[in-house]
Design an enzyme around this catalytic site. Structure first.
Site, PDB file in Angstrom:
ATOM      1  N   ASP A  67       0.774  -1.165   0.004  1.00  0.00           N
ATOM      2  CA  ASP A  67      -0.022   0.052  -0.091  1.00  0.00           C
ATOM      3  C   ASP A  67       0.716   1.217   0.145  1.00  0.00           C
ATOM      4  O   ASP A  67       2.051   1.303   0.208  1.00  0.00           O
ATOM      5  CB  ASP A  67      -1.139   0.140   1.053  1.00  0.00           C
ATOM      6  CG  ASP A  67      -0.271  -0.625   2.464  1.00  0.00           C
ATOM      7  OD1 ASP A  67       0.822  -0.640   2.707  1.00  0.00           O
ATOM      8  OD2 ASP A  67      -1.210  -1.199   3.279  1.00  0.00           O
ATOM      9  N   ASP A 134      -7.739  -2.869  13.944  1.00  0.00           N
ATOM     10  CA  ASP A 134      -9.042  -3.279  13.563  1.00  0.00           C
ATOM     11  C   ASP A 134      -9.167  -4.608  12.645  1.00  0.00           C
ATOM     12  O   ASP A 134     -10.191  -4.933  12.118  1.00  0.00           O
ATOM     13  CB  ASP A 134      -9.794  -2.219  12.804  1.00  0.00           C
ATOM     14  CG  ASP A 134      -9.093  -1.586  11.565  1.00  0.00           C
ATOM     15  OD1 ASP A 134      -7.952  -2.432  11.312  1.00  0.00           O
ATOM     16  OD2 ASP A 134      -9.466  -0.810  10.886  1.00  0.00           O
ATOM     17  N   HIS A 136      -7.364  -4.853   9.888  1.00  0.00           N
ATOM     18  CA  HIS A 136      -7.044  -4.781   8.276  1.00  0.00           C
ATOM     19  C   HIS A 136      -5.833  -5.576   7.994  1.00  0.00           C
ATOM     20  O   HIS A 136      -4.786  -5.602   8.903  1.00  0.00           O
ATOM     21  CB  HIS A 136      -6.834  -3.405   8.005  1.00  0.00           C
ATOM     22  CG  HIS A 136      -5.871  -2.471   8.510  1.00  0.00           C
ATOM     23  ND1 HIS A 136      -5.880  -1.173   9.254  1.00  0.00           N
ATOM     24  CD2 HIS A 136      -4.547  -2.778   8.636  1.00  0.00           C
ATOM     25  CE1 HIS A 136      -4.853  -0.750   9.612  1.00  0.00           C
ATOM     26  NE2 HIS A 136      -3.899  -1.561   9.339  1.00  0.00           N
ATOM     27  N   GLU A 141      -9.642  -2.199   5.009  1.00  0.00           N
ATOM     28  CA  GLU A 141     -10.300  -2.042   6.287  1.00  0.00           C
ATOM     29  C   GLU A 141     -11.815  -2.862   6.436  1.00  0.00           C
ATOM     30  O   GLU A 141     -12.402  -3.157   5.612  1.00  0.00           O
ATOM     31  CB  GLU A 141     -10.753  -0.454   6.254  1.00  0.00           C
ATOM     32  CG  GLU A 141      -9.585   0.445   6.340  1.00  0.00           C
ATOM     33  CD  GLU A 141      -8.984   0.410   7.784  1.00  0.00           C
ATOM     34  OE1 GLU A 141      -8.981  -0.517   8.656  1.00  0.00           O
ATOM     35  OE2 GLU A 141      -8.100   1.590   8.006  1.00  0.00           O
TER      36      GLU A 141
HETATM   37  C1  F6R Z   1       1.530  -1.534   6.114  1.00  0.00           C
HETATM   38  C2  F6R Z   1       0.257  -2.267   6.162  1.00  0.00           C
HETATM   39  C3  F6R Z   1      -0.441  -2.380   7.429  1.00  0.00           C
HETATM   40  C4  F6R Z   1       0.057  -2.824   8.736  1.00  0.00           C
HETATM   41  C5  F6R Z   1      -0.649  -2.831   9.884  1.00  0.00           C
HETATM   42  C6  F6R Z   1       0.125  -2.834  11.079  1.00  0.00           C
HETATM   43  O1  F6R Z   1       2.013  -1.893   4.661  1.00  0.00           O
HETATM   44  O2  F6R Z   1      -0.317  -2.706   5.006  1.00  0.00           O
HETATM   45  O3  F6R Z   1      -1.650  -3.441   7.301  1.00  0.00           O
HETATM   46  O4  F6R Z   1       1.062  -3.816   8.505  1.00  0.00           O
HETATM   47  O5  F6R Z   1      -1.147  -1.372   9.973  1.00  0.00           O
HETATM   48  O6  F6R Z   1       0.902  -1.750  11.434  1.00  0.00           O
HETATM   49  P1  F6R Z   1       2.086  -1.762  12.528  1.00  0.00           P
HETATM   50  O7  F6R Z   1       2.978  -3.092  12.071  1.00  0.00           O
HETATM   51  O8  F6R Z   1       2.711  -0.575  12.446  1.00  0.00           O
HETATM   52  O9  F6R Z   1       1.226  -2.207  13.619  1.00  0.00           O
END
Ligand code: F6R
Length: 244
Positions: A67, A134, A136, A141
């Site tokens: 992303d 959440d 994702h 989401e």
């Molecule tokens: C990042 C992504 C997100 C993260 C998720 C967890 O490229 O796609 O899904 O993996 O938000 O983020 P952290 O590891 O910072 O808790």
């Protein structure tokens, strides 16, 4: 699903890097699906160390990231392109031409088209995943509908709250991102999902403790994948109530 419980987060990252390294050893021109954020960030030093030690060659590897924030230029300090350059690509022998991160500025429709074309070129051999508070994965989401292909996602308030730690002010956090779709993620040949921290426990319960596929917890969909490895530390496993 294979579930590995490690002593601590550092061991989780070491284990994940080992699995990614094995994929590259078996296929030197592998396509890696990469992630940003604190969880993935722990893995990259191990890949860099292996590369520097001459044990892992990235010269033929290509990568595609999950992303990118809409509205942040590639050189913005919090863009995911910049994150990848600083945390991995600048330190290994990869050709940056072989690293794809969707572009979050300019003509977004055209950028999504280009991202979709890049994803269609060849399958991802291993996709690294973190998980949102959440549930994702990528930036898919929770919602009534999940998407197959790359698209623009409105970020949930909880995601904006969680990511505010990287910005001066909460208002600076982008509210949209370009993300691979759930279908793109599930089409990867191998999935590697890592999690740590008590704020991930609720989402992880849905993945580890039942058979439900819940659009309100998108990470639950990855349990359908035939080659999924989940790596968590003992503290999170205890918090989740996983007794494996
Ligand atoms: C990042 C992504 C997100 C993260 C998720 C967890 O490229 O796609 O899904 O993996 O938000 O983020 P952290 O590891 O910072 O808790």
């Amino acid at each position: 699903m294979k579930i590995i419980v490690t002593e601590n987060f550092d061991k989780t990252c070491e284990r994940a890097a080992g699995i990614i390294g094995d994929v590259i050893h078996n296929k030197p021109d592998a396509r890696l699906g990469l992630a940003t954020g604190s969880t993935a960030q722990g893995v990259y030093p191990y890949l860099i160390a292996a590369n520097r030690a001459g044990k892992l060659d990235f010269s033929r590897v290509n990568t595609v990231n999950l992303d990118e924030y809409v509205g942040l230029a590639p050189d913005h300090p919090q863009s995911y392109r910049r994150f990848m350059d600083e945390n991995l690509f600048d330190h290994i022998n990869i050709d940056k031409k072989n690293t794809i991160v969707a572009k979050g500025t300019g003509d977004i429709e055209a950028n999504i088209k280009a991202f979709r074309e890049a994803l269609a070129e060849k399958p991802i051999d291993v996709q690294l995943l973190g998980i949102g508070v959440d549930g994702h994965v990528g930036f898919n989401e929770p919602g009534a509908v999940l998407y197959d292909g790359a698209h623009v996602e409105e970020l949930d308030e909880s995601t904006i709250d969680a990511n505010a730690r990287f910005f001066d002010k909460r208002e600076d956090v982008p509210t949209k991102a370009i993300s691979m779709g759930m279908g793109d993620i599930l089409r990867a040949k191998k999935l590697l999902l890592l999690a740590t921290g008590e704020n991930k426990a609720e989402a992880m319960k849905g993945l580890l403790l039942n058979e439900e596929l819940d659009v309100q917890n998108p990470a639950t969909l990855v349990k359908t994948h035939p080659d999924l490895t989940v790596i968590i530390d003992r503290a999170l496993a205890d918090r989740v109530g996983y007794r494996g």
